[in-house]
Design a protein around this motif. Structure first.
Motif, short mmCIF file in Angstrom:
data_model
loop_
_atom_site.label_atom_id
_atom_site.label_comp_id
_atom_site.label_asym_id
_atom_site.label_seq_id
_atom_site.Cartn_x
_atom_site.Cartn_y
_atom_site.Cartn_z
N GLY A 174 34.43 20.92 50.60
CA GLY A 174 35.67 21.57 50.24
C GLY A 174 35.62 22.23 48.87
O GLY A 174 36.66 22.35 48.21
N PHE A 175 34.43 22.67 48.45
CA PHE A 175 34.27 23.31 47.15
C PHE A 175 33.52 24.63 47.31
O PHE A 175 32.74 24.82 48.25
N PHE A 176 33.76 25.54 46.34
CA PHE A 176 33.02 26.80 46.29
C PHE A 176 32.27 26.90 44.97
O PHE A 176 32.64 26.24 43.99
N TYR A 177 31.24 27.73 44.96
CA TYR A 177 30.47 27.97 43.73
C TYR A 177 29.86 29.36 43.81
O TYR A 177 29.38 29.79 44.86
N CYS A 178 29.89 30.09 42.69
CA CYS A 178 29.24 31.40 42.62
C CYS A 178 28.06 31.32 41.66
O CYS A 178 28.21 30.92 40.51
N PHE A 179 26.88 31.72 42.13
CA PHE A 179 25.69 31.70 41.29
C PHE A 179 25.67 32.84 40.29
O PHE A 179 24.90 32.81 39.35
N GLY A 180 26.54 33.84 40.50
CA GLY A 180 26.58 34.95 39.57
C GLY A 180 27.47 34.70 38.37
O GLY A 180 27.00 34.76 37.23
N CYS A 181 28.75 34.40 38.63
CA CYS A 181 29.69 34.23 37.52
C CYS A 181 30.04 32.78 37.25
O CYS A 181 30.85 32.49 36.36
N GLN A 182 29.47 31.85 38.04
CA GLN A 182 29.69 30.41 37.89
C GLN A 182 31.13 29.98 38.19
O GLN A 182 31.55 28.89 37.79
N ALA A 183 31.90 30.83 38.86
CA ALA A 183 33.23 30.40 39.31
C ALA A 183 33.06 29.24 40.28
O ALA A 183 32.15 29.26 41.13
N SER A 184 33.91 28.23 40.18
CA SER A 184 33.76 27.06 41.03
C SER A 184 35.08 26.34 41.16
O SER A 184 36.00 26.54 40.36
N GLY A 185 35.20 25.50 42.17
CA GLY A 185 36.40 24.71 42.33
C GLY A 185 36.72 24.42 43.77
O GLY A 185 35.89 24.60 44.67
N ASP A 186 37.95 23.96 43.99
CA ASP A 186 38.39 23.61 45.33
C ASP A 186 39.37 24.67 45.84
O ASP A 186 39.47 25.76 45.27
N ILE A 187 40.10 24.35 46.88
CA ILE A 187 41.00 25.33 47.49
C ILE A 187 42.10 25.76 46.52
O ILE A 187 42.53 26.91 46.51
N PHE A 188 42.51 24.86 45.62
CA PHE A 188 43.54 25.20 44.64
C PHE A 188 42.99 26.18 43.60
O PHE A 188 43.67 27.13 43.21
N ASP A 189 41.76 25.94 43.15
CA ASP A 189 41.13 26.86 42.19
C ASP A 189 40.95 28.23 42.81
O ASP A 189 41.19 29.26 42.17
N PHE A 190 40.51 28.27 44.08
CA PHE A 190 40.26 29.56 44.75
C PHE A 190 41.56 30.34 44.90
O PHE A 190 41.65 31.51 44.51
N TYR A 191 42.58 29.70 45.45
CA TYR A 191 43.84 30.39 45.73
C TYR A 191 44.50 30.85 44.42
O TYR A 191 44.99 31.97 44.33
N GLY A 192 44.50 29.98 43.44
CA GLY A 192 45.12 30.33 42.17
C GLY A 192 44.40 31.48 41.48
O GLY A 192 45.03 32.37 40.91
N ARG A 193 43.07 31.47 41.56
CA ARG A 193 42.30 32.52 40.89
C ARG A 193 42.47 33.86 41.61
O ARG A 193 42.59 34.91 40.96
N ILE A 194 42.48 33.84 42.93
CA ILE A 194 42.66 35.07 43.71
C ILE A 194 44.01 35.72 43.41
O ILE A 194 44.13 36.93 43.26
#
Length: 599
Positions: free
Chosen positions: A57-77
């Motif tokens: 249930g987590f995401f990670y980007c190897f380019g910009c190091q953005a990471s987190g769970d569904i709350f981090d993703f939705y809030g950031r988007i």
């Protein structure tokens, strides 16, 4: 506010899947097991460096190091704070916040009024749409026909008509049970000098403005006859709408933006509608304001390139300059399509067709090249120099790869303006250069080493302590149920880096469950934890082999380093003794130990 480890958070995660939410905004590709990949929606790229581990249930980007769970993703988007994200996802998941998360009374009143505003705007939307179908809406239907808008566009953007009567909307809201004072506070009604309420948009064609959930949060209104009034008026800021945070048509354009990784940004409502009608369904409008950082942030959630469609006169060029500055310093690409004098998108496409528009797009300069050309033609040398320095400052501070981005800009600006790079650097503070080393090739890899073959690193030399710390913590994060075994083997004793010792201590204190652990981690620790669990790591099919290799490496280190340090201490003591044989014996033992560990 209750902590993020409350039951409401767990209930939302149980009902909403990160993959299903993320695929609304990015094109995910299944790469096997629980792993999904896509180009990152948070920074400029084309390669799939954005990874989701569906099981974790987590995401990670190897380019910009953005990471987190569904709350981090939705809030950031969506550019939301956690409280707003929690409310949005709870509503989508059908989870009540009342039992687990009780805001203070003031917040409750604010949230209640926001919900009331959304209901009022929904009533207003239906009222305006109905007006377009009745006899009193004929003049607006005639105007729409003259502007050559198709029925499909009228329906998909839910265009409407505000009657010329003073209180038609006010009466509709009253019949729906809403007070005039609340409608005025929501920006739907206005009050004259005598205190009388009247319809704010009377006698105008209506353009509903939606948030990314598809809810109407504001309106734009256009005069359709020659009248001595402002051509356009917009909703004022309210509890649900902040003009500089939204874009007209973004709700309708978001999927096409995600698919093409490109957005078209123009200034007028009609331009957006015409672009969509001609197939450019990634178009949106800036709602009559200069582009804001909040709007750029929203665009960056869907695309990496923005085509700016501006008038070709001097004000248009300067507005394009400001927009380019914000997009470039965020790491996004942009192009500037300047329209011929006397033309707008609407007239160009209807009168000259797509071929003429495509020719303009094809010849459109890159954003930085456009800025350099504008600096040469419209700015004094001193103003051009200061603009260049300001761009570099913003780039250095506003992007994950800021220093590298600024370095590229510096070279192109100096070459384009015929200025020495040193002359531009002279006006920059020392802070600009502090991150230069971090921007050097390979620096990111050193800060965020790929977590493959980590266990082997325990046995290496050179920068062995740093590699050893990464290996130990990598294994511990992936397999936290082996914590006691690692502690018993002395893993904690071989950790040399402060960050590793701190993360070890937090895992010992808070346990391994993400809901308890992650709220207590720093951003860097959280990034490391999520990357080890979600990133480009080997499959978890050799757990016991990895454990044995790690334990063997720890034993080797403790034998070599801890044993050696004890012997060295003993040697220092014998140096002042009168028994040289004892020192010789200890030296022989030290040599044997080093020989075994190096063998």
């Amino acid at each position: 506010m209750k902590r993020r480890d409350g039951s409401v958070v767990q209930a939302i995660k149980a009902r909403l899947n990160l993959v299903e939410v993320a695929r609304r905004y990015v094109e995910l590709r299944h790469t096997g097991g629980p792993r999904w990949m896509a180009p990152c929606p948070f920074h400029q790229e084309t390669k799939p460096s954005f990874s989701i581990n569906e099981e974790e249930g987590f995401f990670y980007c190897f380019g910009c190091q953005a990471s987190g769970d569904i709350f981090d993703f939705y809030g950031r988007i969506h550019g939301l704070e956690f409280r707003e994200t929690l409310e949005a996802l709870a509503e989508e998941a059908g989870v009540s916040l009342e039992d687990d998360w009780k805001p203070d009374p003031k917040v409750q009143r604010e949230q209640s009024f926001k919900r009331q505003c959304l209901r009022m705007y929904d009533v207003a939307r239906e009222h305006f749409r109905r007006n377009l179908t009745i006899p009193a809406g004929q003049e607006c239907r005639d105007y729409i026909a003259r502007r050559q808008l198709s029925p499909e566009i009228v329906n998909s953007f839910e265009l409407g008509w505000s009657l010329r009567e003073w209180s038609a909307l006010a009466d509709a809201l009253r019949r729906a049970g809403f007070a005039q004072a609340d409608a005025a506070q929501a920006g739907l009604l206005s009050r004259n000098d005598a205190g009388r309420m009247f319809d704010r948009f009377r006698g105008r064609m209506i353009f509903p403005i939606k948030n990314l959930a598809g809810q109407v949060i504001a309106f734009g209104g256009r005069i359709i006859a020659d009248e001595d009034q402002a051509k356009y008026i917009n909703s004022s800021d309210s509890a649900i709408y902040k003009k500089g945070e939204h874009l007209y048509g973004l709700f309708q354009a978001r999927r096409a933006m995600t698919q093409h990784k490109t957005a078209m940004l123009t200034e007028g409502y009609m331009d957006v509608l015409t672009l969509h009608q001609y197939g450019y369904n990634m178009a949106c409008g800036a709602l009559g304001t200069a582009l804001t950082p909040e709007q750029v942030k929203r665009l960056g959630g869907f695309c990496s390139t923005v085509e700016l469609l501006f008038d070709g006169d001097n004000p248009g060029r300067k507005a394009a300059m400001r927009a380019c500055e914000m997009l470039l310093t965020r790491g996004m690409r942009c192009k500037v399509v300047l329209l011929p004098d006397g033309e707008d998108i609407d007239s160009l496409l209807h009168d000259q067709g797509k071929d003429a528009f495509e020719a303009l797009r094809k010849s459109a300069p890159d954003g930085l090249d456009f800025c350099i050309d504008t600096l040469r033609t419209l700015y004094s040398p001193g103003d051009a120099l200061e603009w260049s320095r300001n761009l570099l400052r913003q780039a250095g501070a506003g992007h994950a790869d800021g220093q590298l981005l600024a370095s590229r800009f510096l070279s192109r600006i100096a070459s384009g303006l015929g200025i020495r790079e040193e002359a531009i650097r002279e006006g920059l503070s020392g802070d600009f250069y502090k991150g230069a080393a971090a921007a050097a090739p390979g620096a990111r890899e050193a800060r965020n080493p790929a977590p493959q073959r980590q266990v082997d690193a325990v046995h290496t030399s050179g920068d062995a302590p740093a590699k050893r710390d990464r290996a130990v913590m990598f294994f511990l994060v992936r397999y936290p149920h082996h914590f006691a075994r690692l502690r018993e083997a002395g893993a904690e004793l071989v950790l040399a880096s402060p960050w590793a010792r701190e993360l070890w201590a937090k895992m010992a204190r808070h346990g391994a469950e993400p809901e308890q652990l992650l709220p207590n981690l720093s951003e860097r620790e959280k990034e490391f934890w999520i990357r080890c669990r979600t990133g480009d790591v080997p499959p978890r099919d050799k757990e016991l082999e990895e454990l044995q290799d790690l334990l063997s490496g720890i034993e080797s280190v403790t034998t070599r380093e801890l044993g050696t340090s004890s012997m060295m201490a003993a040697l220092r003591q014998t140096a002042t003794s009168t028994d040289p044989a004892a020192g010789i014996e200890l030296l022989r033992a030290l040599q044997e130990t080093l020989g075994r560990s190096n063998g």
